[in-house]
Design a protein around this motif. Structure first.
Motif, PDB file in Angstrom:
ATOM      1  N   TYR A 285      11.300   5.866  -3.031  1.00  0.00           N
ATOM      2  CA  TYR A 285      10.845   4.576  -3.553  1.00  0.00           C
ATOM      3  C   TYR A 285      12.075   3.754  -3.925  1.00  0.00           C
ATOM      4  CZ  TYR A 285       8.222   1.234  -6.437  1.00  0.00           C
ATOM      5  OH  TYR A 285       7.673   0.092  -6.957  1.00  0.00           O
ATOM      6  N   LYS A 286      12.375   2.760  -3.121  1.00  0.00           N
ATOM      7  CA  LYS A 286      13.564   1.945  -3.299  1.00  0.00           C
ATOM      8  C   LYS A 286      13.220   0.610  -3.964  1.00  0.00           C
ATOM      9  CE  LYS A 286      16.429   4.754  -1.061  1.00  0.00           C
ATOM     10  NZ  LYS A 286      15.531   5.860  -0.740  1.00  0.00           N
ATOM     11  N   TYR A 287      14.235   0.001  -4.575  1.00  0.00           N
ATOM     12  CA  TYR A 287      14.057  -1.311  -5.179  1.00  0.00           C
ATOM     13  C   TYR A 287      13.589  -2.334  -4.144  1.00  0.00           C
ATOM     14  CZ  TYR A 287      16.599   0.334  -9.306  1.00  0.00           C
ATOM     15  OH  TYR A 287      16.987   1.017 -10.423  1.00  0.00           O
ATOM     16  N   TYR A 288      12.559  -3.092  -4.520  1.00  0.00           N
ATOM     17  CA  TYR A 288      12.086  -4.232  -3.731  1.00  0.00           C
ATOM     18  C   TYR A 288      11.695  -3.862  -2.300  1.00  0.00           C
ATOM     19  CZ  TYR A 288      14.229  -6.626  -7.666  1.00  0.00           C
ATOM     20  OH  TYR A 288      14.563  -7.028  -8.941  1.00  0.00           O
ATOM     21  N   ASN A 289      11.175  -2.646  -2.097  1.00  0.00           N
ATOM     22  CA  ASN A 289      10.688  -2.313  -0.757  1.00  0.00           C
ATOM     23  C   ASN A 289       9.355  -3.026  -0.520  1.00  0.00           C
ATOM     24  OD1 ASN A 289       8.697  -0.872  -2.100  1.00  0.00           O
ATOM     25  ND2 ASN A 289       9.312   1.121  -1.310  1.00  0.00           N
ATOM     26  N   ALA A 290       8.755  -2.805   0.632  1.00  0.00           N
ATOM     27  CA  ALA A 290       7.540  -3.548   1.006  1.00  0.00           C
ATOM     28  C   ALA A 290       6.382  -3.301   0.044  1.00  0.00           C
ATOM     29  CB  ALA A 290       7.140  -3.176   2.433  1.00  0.00           C
ATOM     30  N   ASP A 291       6.384  -2.149  -0.637  1.00  0.00           N
ATOM     31  CA  ASP A 291       5.286  -1.803  -1.547  1.00  0.00           C
ATOM     32  C   ASP A 291       5.590  -2.116  -3.007  1.00  0.00           C
ATOM     33  OD1 ASP A 291       3.806  -0.599   0.571  1.00  0.00           O
ATOM     34  OD2 ASP A 291       5.093   1.158   0.425  1.00  0.00           O
ATOM     35  N   TYR A 292       6.735  -2.712  -3.284  1.00  0.00           N
ATOM     36  CA  TYR A 292       7.228  -2.802  -4.657  1.00  0.00           C
ATOM     37  C   TYR A 292       6.237  -3.466  -5.619  1.00  0.00           C
ATOM     38  CZ  TYR A 292      10.863  -3.069  -8.247  1.00  0.00           C
ATOM     39  OH  TYR A 292      11.586  -2.907  -9.400  1.00  0.00           O
ATOM     40  N   LEU A 293       5.700  -4.609  -5.251  1.00  0.00           N
ATOM     41  CA  LEU A 293       4.800  -5.330  -6.147  1.00  0.00           C
ATOM     42  C   LEU A 293       3.488  -4.588  -6.352  1.00  0.00           C
ATOM     43  CD1 LEU A 293       5.320  -9.047  -5.024  1.00  0.00           C
ATOM     44  CD2 LEU A 293       6.439  -7.799  -6.876  1.00  0.00           C
ATOM     45  N   LYS A 294       2.884  -4.130  -5.259  1.00  0.00           N
ATOM     46  CA  LYS A 294       1.590  -3.452  -5.389  1.00  0.00           C
ATOM     47  C   LYS A 294       1.735  -2.106  -6.107  1.00  0.00           C
ATOM     48  CE  LYS A 294       1.219  -3.594  -0.884  1.00  0.00           C
ATOM     49  NZ  LYS A 294       0.767  -3.450   0.542  1.00  0.00           N
ATOM     50  N   ALA A 295       2.852  -1.389  -5.854  1.00  0.00           N
ATOM     51  CA  ALA A 295       3.062  -0.100  -6.509  1.00  0.00           C
ATOM     52  C   ALA A 295       3.291  -0.275  -8.007  1.00  0.00           C
ATOM     53  CB  ALA A 295       4.250   0.624  -5.875  1.00  0.00           C
ATOM     54  N   ASN A 296       4.043  -1.310  -8.395  1.00  0.00           N
ATOM     55  CA  ASN A 296       4.271  -1.573  -9.816  1.00  0.00           C
ATOM     56  C   ASN A 296       2.973  -1.935 -10.532  1.00  0.00           C
ATOM     57  OD1 ASN A 296       6.949  -1.016  -9.627  1.00  0.00           O
ATOM     58  ND2 ASN A 296       7.667  -3.109  -9.923  1.00  0.00           N
ATOM     59  N   LEU A 297       2.140  -2.723  -9.869  1.00  0.00           N
ATOM     60  CA  LEU A 297       0.869  -3.126 -10.467  1.00  0.00           C
ATOM     61  C   LEU A 297      -0.059  -1.915 -10.595  1.00  0.00           C
ATOM     62  CD1 LEU A 297       0.113  -5.978 -11.376  1.00  0.00           C
ATOM     63  CD2 LEU A 297      -1.323  -6.172  -9.370  1.00  0.00           C
ATOM     64  N   MET A 298      -0.078  -1.078  -9.578  1.00  0.00           N
ATOM     65  CA  MET A 298      -0.888   0.143  -9.619  1.00  0.00           C
ATOM     66  C   MET A 298      -0.449   1.051 -10.761  1.00  0.00           C
ATOM     67  SD  MET A 298      -0.545   3.641  -8.798  1.00  0.00           S
ATOM     68  CE  MET A 298       0.848   3.629  -7.677  1.00  0.00           C
ATOM     69  N   THR A 299       0.869   1.216 -10.920  1.00  0.00           N
ATOM     70  CA  THR A 299       1.387   2.082 -11.975  1.00  0.00           C
ATOM     71  C   THR A 299       1.049   1.535 -13.350  1.00  0.00           C
ATOM     72  OG1 THR A 299       3.232   2.580 -10.490  1.00  0.00           O
ATOM     73  CG2 THR A 299       3.440   3.307 -12.754  1.00  0.00           C
ATOM     74  N   TYR A 300       1.068   0.224 -13.493  1.00  0.00           N
ATOM     75  CA  TYR A 300       0.701  -0.382 -14.779  1.00  0.00           C
ATOM     76  C   TYR A 300      -0.758  -0.090 -15.115  1.00  0.00           C
ATOM     77  CZ  TYR A 300      -0.369  -3.755 -18.386  1.00  0.00           C
ATOM     78  OH  TYR A 300      -0.802  -4.324 -19.561  1.00  0.00           O
ATOM     79  N   ILE A 301      -1.638  -0.209 -14.140  1.00  0.00           N
ATOM     80  CA  ILE A 301      -3.059   0.066 -14.385  1.00  0.00           C
ATOM     81  C   ILE A 301      -3.278   1.529 -14.767  1.00  0.00           C
ATOM     82  CG2 ILE A 301      -5.343   0.178 -13.287  1.00  0.00           C
ATOM     83  CD1 ILE A 301      -4.466  -2.221 -11.556  1.00  0.00           C
ATOM     84  N   LEU A 302      -2.557   2.423 -14.120  1.00  0.00           N
ATOM     85  CA  LEU A 302      -2.720   3.852 -14.390  1.00  0.00           C
ATOM     86  C   LEU A 302      -2.168   4.247 -15.752  1.00  0.00           C
ATOM     87  CD1 LEU A 302      -3.505   6.714 -13.607  1.00  0.00           C
ATOM     88  CD2 LEU A 302      -1.415   6.854 -12.223  1.00  0.00           C
ATOM     89  N   GLY A 303      -1.018   3.717 -16.114  1.00  0.00           N
ATOM     90  CA  GLY A 303      -0.461   4.152 -17.395  1.00  0.00           C
ATOM     91  C   GLY A 303       0.751   3.385 -17.844  1.00  0.00           C
ATOM     92  N   GLY A 304       0.763   2.077 -17.620  1.00  0.00           N
ATOM     93  CA  GLY A 304       1.930   1.291 -17.980  1.00  0.00           C
ATOM     94  C   GLY A 304       1.960   0.774 -19.391  1.00  0.00           C
ATOM     95  N   GLY A 305       0.880   0.961 -20.149  1.00  0.00           N
ATOM     96  CA  GLY A 305       0.832   0.455 -21.517  1.00  0.00           C
ATOM     97  C   GLY A 305      -0.382   0.985 -22.244  1.00  0.00           C
ATOM     98  N   THR A 306      -0.712   0.383 -23.379  1.00  0.00           N
ATOM     99  CA  THR A 306      -1.844   0.854 -24.186  1.00  0.00           C
ATOM    100  C   THR A 306      -3.185   0.608 -23.505  1.00  0.00           C
ATOM    101  OG1 THR A 306      -1.873  -1.257 -25.390  1.00  0.00           O
ATOM    102  CG2 THR A 306      -0.594   0.538 -26.338  1.00  0.00           C
TER     103      THR A 306
END
Length: 512
Positions: A285-306
């Motif tokens: 998983y590299k910086y700013y790869n093709a999946d960067y935005l969707k993967a970050n958003l997915m990770t936030y939904i799974l456990g990125g905060g309270t």
């Protein structure tokens, strides 16, 4: 006549309201307007003949300025001297060929400037009216460093003290053992820094590191603040045009592989009142790869905060922990996924089960439009707040240059976030979330280790120490215990047999 007109006007307004009430469905949340392209002022750039790339962002609201040097250095293995970059960060910037440590500190203090120097970056900031003096001092620190035995000794002692603390803190222990198990000891991210490796580092190693890795042709200089582009260019050319470039070595390593099946590792910590859990694995998983935005958003939904599913499950629904979070970490070398929490000892297995459940759920079941909208709102709001800092614009320019991004990447950021769909999130989860190919690592009291066998594909617990070594008694400790018990029972049997024989001899002698 006037009264009649008022009555007509009131009736007309009531008619409009009544008509609107017939067509307005207040149960349906209004859709937000589509995100627009952001107007971000481009950083001004230039490059010196020696390869030093400079990014300038003018900001005249306050009489302040900062200069940030970023060294693009590859990570490498250091073997028996592991820890050289860490020691360099602590020992660098203390003295030069023209000034002692005391003189450097006094010079910066007199103009109210602050500075730092590490193996990856260097930084100086202060009032813009002192910019020339500031950059002159810093150029001396950067270009003419002197490493002394005294500073090296202080850096080594400080590092050894930090290592001693790490060995007592479960979360720090978890961070180290996770990197070792995910990457292996023959990978830079898995190499272990110990007191023994630190003690072997010398002043010659510091000089060699500087000569090898600190060069203008792998450096980006960011200038932000109360300065014009022309002034910035003049200052940089004055102090850095004679900085000689040289070839800097590059290092490549194989991408570590995730476990083929679930593996369970346990690090015993005597007297631990909690179990520190990490479910993790390496991932490309590299910086700013093709999946960067969707993967970050997915990770936030799974456990990125309270509001994340992990937090809501383990804390709010079950009360196992104060918090449970995850992260998908990008890296130029190798990335990784991690979901972690500290829980009460007696619910260690239950907590692991719920983390795995949520990881699998985001793969199998599409997230709701409501959860997606909330994640977008948070991410876009965060992005907007960061834009208030002028340094952000400079960092955008650096990222575009370093990762070869489209020129409008950040200007289109909100629009691209807003365009993500539920299907995009589920595709990212399928690609990066692997609950069946992970390390389940626990730092805690080994009395609770056996409850985790149910998760291991081979039904075994692998025991490790902090350094990734297998202790004498490992997962098969029960075999050792049984063997010991057999020996003890055999000894007792022999002693009892001898005692019985002795009593018989006494009885026989009595009745002869």
């Amino acid at each position: 006549m006037m009264k009649k007109n008022i009555i007509i006007l009131v009736m007309f307004v009531m008619h409009i309201n009544f008509t609107g009430a017939q067509t307005l469905d207040r149960s349906v949340q209004p859709k937000p307007a589509p995100a627009n392209e952001i107007k971000i002022k481009d950083a001004q750039t230039f490059t010196l003949d020696n390869g030093l790339k400079v990014f300038v962002v003018e900001d005249h609201k306050l009489p302040q300025i900062y200069f940030s040097f970023q060294f693009d250095v590859d990570t490498k293995l250091y073997g028996e001297k592991a820890g050289i970059p860490d020691i360099f960060s602590l020992a660098a910037g203390k003295a030069t060929t023209t000034k002692t440590k005391a003189e450097i500190n006094k010079s910066f203090d007199m103009i109210g400037a602050t500075f730092e120097f590490s193996n990856e970056s260097a930084f100086v900031s202060g009032l813009s009216k002192y910019r020339s003096k500031m950059i002159e001092l810093f150029a001396d620190v950067l270009l003419n460093p002197v490493f002394t035995d005294e500073e090296l000794s202080l850096a080594k002692n400080q590092t050894i003290s930090i290592l001693a603390y790490i060995s007592t803190d479960p979360e720090q222990m978890m961070s180290i053992i996770s990197q070792i198990l995910m990457n292996g000891k023959n990978h830079p991210h898995g190499e272990m820094v110990t007191a023994e490796t630190v003690k072997k580092i010398t002043v010659d190693d510091m000089n060699e590191y500087y000569k090898t890795f600190i060069a203008p042709n792998i450096t980006r200089l960011v200038i932000v603040g109360d300065i014009t582009f022309a002034e910035a260019k003049a200052e940089v050319e004055k102090y850095f045009k004679n900085w000689e470039k040289h070839e800097v070595p590059e290092y490549k390593y194989e991408q570590p592989k995730a476990p083929e099946k679930i593996r369970v590792a346990f690090v015993h910590k005597e007297g631990a009142e909690q179990s520190t859990i990490n479910i993790c694995y390496p991932v490309d998983y590299k910086y700013y790869n093709a999946d960067y935005l969707k993967a970050n958003l997915m990770t936030y939904i799974l456990g990125g905060g309270t509001s994340g599913r992990l937090f809501q499950n383990l804390r709010e629904a079950h009360g196992y922990t104060y918090g449970c979070y995850n992260e998908l970490v990008a890296s130029d070398v190798t990335g990784y996924y991690s979901a972690s929490a500290s829980v009460k000892n007696d619910v260690t297995d239950s907590a692991v089960s719920q983390i795995l459940f949520e990881m699998q759920r985001i793969i199998d079941t599409a997230v709701s439009e409501k959860d997606l909208a909330a994640a977008k709102a948070f991410t876009m709001g965060n992005f907007g707040r960061n834009l208030q800092h002028p340094g952000t614009v400079a960092n955008f320019a650096v990222a575009i240059d370093k990762y070869n991004l489209p020129a409008d990447y950040f200007k289109s950021y909100l629009k691209n976030i807003d365009a993500l769909t539920v299907n995009d999130i589920q595709n990212a989860a399928a690609k990066y979330i692997h609950p069946k190919n992970a390390w389940i690592i626990v730092v805690g009291d080994s009395k609770y280790a056996n409850s985790l066998k149910q998760f291991a594909s081979d039904g075994k617990i692998e025991f490790y120490d902090l350094y990734g070594n297998t202790p004498t008694i490992s997962d098969d400790c029960t075999v050792y215990y049984l063997a010991g018990a057999v020996v003890i029972l055999f000894i007792i049997f022999i002693l009892m047999k001898r005692s019985t024989a002795k009593r018989k001899r006494k009885l026989n002698s009595r009745y002869r």
